[in-house]
Design a protein around this motif. Sequence first.
Motif, PDB file in Angstrom:
ATOM      1  N   ILE A  72     -18.329   0.719 -17.139  1.00  0.00           N
ATOM      2  CA  ILE A  72     -18.010  -0.681 -16.865  1.00  0.00           C
ATOM      3  C   ILE A  72     -17.546  -1.342 -18.157  1.00  0.00           C
ATOM      4  CG2 ILE A  72     -18.907  -2.902 -16.104  1.00  0.00           C
ATOM      5  CD1 ILE A  72     -20.749  -1.440 -14.232  1.00  0.00           C
ATOM      6  N   VAL A  73     -16.366  -1.917 -18.116  1.00  0.00           N
ATOM      7  CA  VAL A  73     -15.781  -2.588 -19.279  1.00  0.00           C
ATOM      8  C   VAL A  73     -16.292  -4.021 -19.323  1.00  0.00           C
ATOM      9  CG1 VAL A  73     -13.622  -3.375 -20.319  1.00  0.00           C
ATOM     10  CG2 VAL A  73     -13.713  -1.160 -19.163  1.00  0.00           C
ATOM     11  N   ILE A  74     -16.748  -4.428 -20.478  1.00  0.00           N
ATOM     12  CA  ILE A  74     -17.155  -5.816 -20.691  1.00  0.00           C
ATOM     13  C   ILE A  74     -16.237  -6.378 -21.771  1.00  0.00           C
ATOM     14  CG2 ILE A  74     -18.984  -7.353 -21.497  1.00  0.00           C
ATOM     15  CD1 ILE A  74     -19.667  -6.214 -18.809  1.00  0.00           C
ATOM     16  N   ASP A  75     -15.385  -7.325 -21.369  1.00  0.00           N
ATOM     17  CA  ASP A  75     -14.507  -7.996 -22.322  1.00  0.00           C
ATOM     18  C   ASP A  75     -14.329  -9.441 -21.871  1.00  0.00           C
ATOM     19  OD1 ASP A  75     -12.672  -7.884 -20.219  1.00  0.00           O
ATOM     20  OD2 ASP A  75     -11.471  -6.282 -21.111  1.00  0.00           O
ATOM     21  N   GLN A  76     -13.398 -10.151 -22.500  1.00  0.00           N
ATOM     22  CA  GLN A  76     -13.220 -11.570 -22.199  1.00  0.00           C
ATOM     23  C   GLN A  76     -12.681 -11.827 -20.798  1.00  0.00           C
ATOM     24  OE1 GLN A  76     -11.491  -9.877 -24.452  1.00  0.00           O
ATOM     25  NE2 GLN A  76      -9.326 -10.146 -23.978  1.00  0.00           N
ATOM     26  N   SER A  77     -12.116 -10.831 -20.145  1.00  0.00           N
ATOM     27  CA  SER A  77     -11.566 -11.035 -18.807  1.00  0.00           C
ATOM     28  C   SER A  77     -12.605 -10.860 -17.700  1.00  0.00           C
ATOM     29  CB  SER A  77     -10.401 -10.065 -18.559  1.00  0.00           C
ATOM     30  OG  SER A  77     -10.886  -8.738 -18.502  1.00  0.00           O
ATOM     31  N   VAL A  78     -13.824 -10.491 -18.046  1.00  0.00           N
ATOM     32  CA  VAL A  78     -14.870 -10.228 -17.050  1.00  0.00           C
ATOM     33  C   VAL A  78     -15.562 -11.519 -16.635  1.00  0.00           C
ATOM     34  CG1 VAL A  78     -17.129  -9.144 -16.709  1.00  0.00           C
ATOM     35  CG2 VAL A  78     -15.297  -7.879 -17.808  1.00  0.00           C
ATOM     36  N   GLU A  79     -15.703 -11.675 -15.321  1.00  0.00           N
ATOM     37  CA  GLU A  79     -16.511 -12.758 -14.766  1.00  0.00           C
ATOM     38  C   GLU A  79     -17.740 -12.125 -14.151  1.00  0.00           C
ATOM     39  OE1 GLU A  79     -15.000 -15.950 -12.631  1.00  0.00           O
ATOM     40  OE2 GLU A  79     -13.070 -15.950 -13.653  1.00  0.00           O
ATOM     41  N   VAL A  96     -16.303  -9.133 -11.786  1.00  0.00           N
ATOM     42  CA  VAL A  96     -14.867  -9.107 -11.503  1.00  0.00           C
ATOM     43  C   VAL A  96     -14.144  -9.027 -12.835  1.00  0.00           C
ATOM     44  CG1 VAL A  96     -12.896 -10.338 -10.511  1.00  0.00           C
ATOM     45  CG2 VAL A  96     -15.143 -10.504  -9.417  1.00  0.00           C
ATOM     46  N   ARG A  97     -13.287  -8.030 -12.946  1.00  0.00           N
ATOM     47  CA  ARG A  97     -12.445  -7.889 -14.142  1.00  0.00           C
ATOM     48  C   ARG A  97     -11.002  -7.788 -13.692  1.00  0.00           C
ATOM     49  NH1 ARG A  97     -10.512  -3.252 -17.426  1.00  0.00           N
ATOM     50  NH2 ARG A  97      -9.859  -4.152 -19.406  1.00  0.00           N
ATOM     51  N   VAL A  98     -10.199  -8.743 -14.108  1.00  0.00           N
ATOM     52  CA  VAL A  98      -8.773  -8.753 -13.799  1.00  0.00           C
ATOM     53  C   VAL A  98      -8.050  -8.193 -15.015  1.00  0.00           C
ATOM     54  CG1 VAL A  98      -6.801 -10.199 -13.201  1.00  0.00           C
ATOM     55  CG2 VAL A  98      -9.073 -10.754 -12.308  1.00  0.00           C
ATOM     56  N   TRP A  99      -7.152  -7.249 -14.773  1.00  0.00           N
ATOM     57  CA  TRP A  99      -6.458  -6.609 -15.876  1.00  0.00           C
ATOM     58  C   TRP A  99      -5.027  -6.274 -15.477  1.00  0.00           C
ATOM     59  CZ3 TRP A  99      -5.834  -1.249 -14.748  1.00  0.00           C
ATOM     60  CH2 TRP A  99      -6.633  -0.765 -13.720  1.00  0.00           C
TER      61      TRP A  99
END
Length: 170
Positions: A72-79, A96-99
Amino acid sequence: MGVQLRLPVKTVQLRLVRSREENVMKYFMQILLIMILLGPNVACSSDFTVSDKADLTVEQVRKLIARASEHIVIDQSVELHAVGTLRNGIKAYSYVRVWNRGARASNRLIFVGVKGEYLGAYAVNDFPVRVEENCLYFSYHSEYGNSVCSKNSSLPQIVYLDGENLEIFR
């Protein structure tokens, strides 16, 4: 006699065909609007613990997931939002991660145990609409699978949800 004014007429040509990017963005915005309007905190029941009463803050859960899961990626785009707490104390979170410039999105249902340990996640298409006892219920027909239930304070390895077998990953 009245004064007559003649104004120049400007013609506007309408573009009736949308580009692929415009279609993708329109689709993404519609999904985002639906998720906001019908978000995970829509339904309440007597067994539902309001998310602000959780022991861990959302930021603490973000850090926990970043340390505990390589999938699971955790970055600034993750809600990340609290969905609720099951009767046995397991907490559920929507991820939710939009990429890819908004063209793709990853939806996960993430679980954290009573002691604050990361239990795992399921890749889902939608989020639950209600929490009862030790189950999260989705808006699917029961014959196609509409719930994720915890037994003995653990999660099943595979759940049948919306006609698909979903495997938990850590």
